[in-house]
Write a protein that holds these residues in place. Structure first.
Motif, PDB file in Angstrom:
ATOM      1  N   ILE A 106       3.261  66.167  46.447  1.00 16.87           N
ATOM      2  CA  ILE A 106       3.584  64.994  46.818  1.00 16.87           C
ATOM      3  C   ILE A 106       4.980  64.986  47.323  1.00 16.87           C
ATOM      4  O   ILE A 106       5.811  65.003  46.099  1.00 16.87           O
ATOM      5  CB  ILE A 106       3.166  63.652  46.466  1.00 16.87           C
ATOM      6  N   LEU A 107       5.422  64.909  48.671  1.00 20.87           N
ATOM      7  CA  LEU A 107       7.010  64.559  48.885  1.00 20.87           C
ATOM      8  C   LEU A 107       7.385  63.242  49.389  1.00 20.87           C
ATOM      9  O   LEU A 107       6.209  62.957  50.090  1.00 20.87           O
ATOM     10  CB  LEU A 107       7.273  66.165  49.431  1.00 20.87           C
ATOM     11  N   PRO A 108       8.553  62.837  49.096  1.00 16.87           N
ATOM     12  CA  PRO A 108       9.013  62.107  49.980  1.00 16.87           C
ATOM     13  C   PRO A 108       8.824  61.563  51.061  1.00 16.87           C
ATOM     14  O   PRO A 108       9.213  60.388  52.400  1.00 16.87           O
ATOM     15  CB  PRO A 108      10.426  61.050  49.013  1.00 16.87           C
ATOM     16  N   ASN A 109       9.399  62.750  52.102  1.00 11.65           N
ATOM     17  CA  ASN A 109       9.750  62.265  53.748  1.00 11.65           C
ATOM     18  C   ASN A 109       9.247  64.551  53.780  1.00 11.65           C
ATOM     19  O   ASN A 109       8.951  65.320  53.423  1.00 11.65           O
ATOM     20  CB  ASN A 109      10.694  62.714  53.480  1.00 11.65           C
ATOM     21  N   TYR A 110       8.617  64.176  55.162  1.00 10.44           N
ATOM     22  CA  TYR A 110       8.440  65.170  55.878  1.00 10.44           C
ATOM     23  C   TYR A 110       8.995  66.136  55.627  1.00 10.44           C
ATOM     24  O   TYR A 110       9.090  67.589  56.297  1.00 10.44           O
ATOM     25  CB  TYR A 110       7.875  65.005  57.194  1.00 10.44           C
ATOM     26  N   PHE A 111      10.387  65.829  55.873  1.00 12.75           N
ATOM     27  CA  PHE A 111      11.719  67.134  56.191  1.00 12.75           C
ATOM     28  C   PHE A 111      12.031  68.038  55.211  1.00 12.75           C
ATOM     29  O   PHE A 111      12.121  69.349  54.831  1.00 12.75           O
ATOM     30  CB  PHE A 111      12.795  66.900  56.557  1.00 12.75           C
ATOM     31  N   LEU A 112      11.333  67.685  54.032  1.00 11.24           N
ATOM     32  CA  LEU A 112      11.593  68.264  52.392  1.00 11.24           C
ATOM     33  C   LEU A 112      10.288  69.422  52.406  1.00 11.24           C
ATOM     34  O   LEU A 112      10.406  70.063  51.804  1.00 11.24           O
ATOM     35  CB  LEU A 112      11.547  67.202  50.936  1.00 11.24           C
ATOM     36  N   LYS A 113       8.938  68.658  53.141  1.00 15.81           N
ATOM     37  CA  LYS A 113       7.970  70.020  52.596  1.00 15.81           C
ATOM     38  C   LYS A 113       8.974  71.095  54.115  1.00 15.81           C
ATOM     39  O   LYS A 113       8.614  72.261  53.732  1.00 15.81           O
ATOM     40  CB  LYS A 113       6.770  68.982  53.829  1.00 15.81           C
ATOM     41  N   VAL A 114       9.245  70.693  54.914  1.00 13.92           N
ATOM     42  CA  VAL A 114       9.756  72.353  55.586  1.00 13.92           C
ATOM     43  C   VAL A 114      10.971  72.642  54.883  1.00 13.92           C
ATOM     44  O   VAL A 114      10.505  74.010  54.461  1.00 13.92           O
ATOM     45  CB  VAL A 114      10.275  71.319  57.026  1.00 13.92           C
ATOM     46  N   GLU A 115      11.492  71.935  53.975  1.00 18.65           N
ATOM     47  CA  GLU A 115      11.866  73.046  53.306  1.00 18.65           C
ATOM     48  C   GLU A 115      11.346  73.754  52.175  1.00 18.65           C
ATOM     49  O   GLU A 115      12.293  74.444  52.004  1.00 18.65           O
ATOM     50  CB  GLU A 115      13.480  71.639  52.924  1.00 18.65           C
ATOM     51  N   ALA A 116      10.767  72.854  51.665  1.00 17.94           N
ATOM     52  CA  ALA A 116      10.420  74.081  50.518  1.00 17.94           C
ATOM     53  C   ALA A 116       9.850  74.907  50.725  1.00 17.94           C
ATOM     54  O   ALA A 116       9.657  75.677  50.947  1.00 17.94           O
ATOM     55  CB  ALA A 116       9.268  72.758  49.994  1.00 17.94           C
ATOM     56  N   GLU A 117       8.773  74.684  52.095  1.00 14.84           N
ATOM     57  CA  GLU A 117       8.636  76.368  53.299  1.00 14.84           C
ATOM     58  C   GLU A 117       9.817  77.222  53.985  1.00 14.84           C
ATOM     59  O   GLU A 117       8.790  77.997  52.922  1.00 14.84           O
ATOM     60  CB  GLU A 117       7.563  75.865  54.439  1.00 14.84           C
ATOM     61  N   ARG A 118      10.281  76.237  54.053  1.00 15.72           N
ATOM     62  CA  ARG A 118      11.101  77.635  54.162  1.00 15.72           C
ATOM     63  C   ARG A 118      12.260  78.144  53.067  1.00 15.72           C
ATOM     64  O   ARG A 118      12.613  78.917  53.166  1.00 15.72           O
ATOM     65  CB  ARG A 118      13.111  76.984  54.644  1.00 15.72           C
ATOM     66  N   ILE A 119      12.199  78.241  52.196  1.00 15.01           N
ATOM     67  CA  ILE A 119      12.029  78.105  50.425  1.00 15.01           C
ATOM     68  C   ILE A 119      11.524  79.602  50.101  1.00 15.01           C
ATOM     69  O   ILE A 119      12.546  80.738  50.200  1.00 15.01           O
ATOM     70  CB  ILE A 119      12.970  77.669  49.518  1.00 15.01           C
TER      71      ILE A 119
END
Length: 227
Positions: A40-53
């Motif tokens: 679980i993440l608090p926003n969509y853009f953290l999700k995108v950042e996790a994928e980028r990492i």
């Protein structure tokens, strides 16, 4: 430690190293280079950042994403309010041709539609939404169109790939047919594969990029210190 266990540990450490991911509730599994992210993440853009990492890590061949976005109560907005905020943002931007973009908001999910000249405008329209709270996801259906000839576009893409320091060791062939690019050859990791696709998209009017680049397996060389 097995190869899967080693890659799992590397991904976990890379996520924990990023300050914005410190409090993330993410689980990681690895199987034959396929990384699955759960939690679980608090926003969509953290999700995108996790994928980028994760994409930037050697040995990662694919990502399966099972992350849910759950907002704090104070960040929950109505679709009407989200639409107002997006429209205001686009109208204030110098890089986004807002008159060419239509969008729909449904249960916090934003769908972008329209035709643009450049892929960077398509990317900018999506990236700009990172400043707006309450977005659960984005479907970027924006298209690009240009009057450039195929031969000129193909030559420009080949040059861009050749001049990239990141891709200096990659072997890439470019085929262009009716504004549709196909990349074939081999690269060292998923990051290089994504970078080659990004550069291809930078050509004006490209309609699609088929990324068929293969990731070369890592070859480790060990010195024989016992002899």
């Amino acid at each position: 430690m097995s190869t899967d266990e080693s890659l799992q540990f590397t991904v976990q450490q890379a996520l924990r190293w990023e300050p914005q991911m410190q409090d993330a509730q993410l689980g990681v599994t690895a199987h034959q280079g396929i990384i699955t992210l759960m939690g679980i993440l608090p926003n969509y853009f953290l999700k995108v950042e996790a994928e980028r990492i994760v994409k930037n890590i050697d040995g990662v061949r694919a990502i399966v994403e099972k992350i849910a976005v759950v907002f704090p109560k104070e960040q929950t907005l109505s679709d009407e309010k989200l639409a107002e905020n997006i429209l205001r943002l686009y109208r204030s931007s110098f890089t986004i041709p807002d008159e060419r973009i239509r969008f729909k908001v449904e249960n916090g999910w934003v769908t972008l539609e329209g035709t643009l000249h450049w892929n960077y405008q398509k990317k900018a329209a999506e990236a700009a939404l990172s400043s707006i709270k309450g977005i659960r996801g984005i479907s970027n259906l924006l298209h690009t169109q240009s009057d450039y000839e195929n031969e000129l576009l193909q030559e420009s893409i080949v040059k861009a790939l050749h001049h990239s320091a990141v891709l200096s060791d990659a072997v890439i062939a470019v085929n262009l047919d009716h504004r549709k690019v196909t990349l074939t050859g081999s690269v060292n990791n998923l990051y290089e594969k994504e970078e080659a696709e990004r550069l291809a998209w930078n050509a004006p009017g490209i309609a699609s990029v088929s990324n068929e680049l293969e990731i070369r397996p890592l070859v480790k060389v060990f010195s024989d210190e016992c002899e």
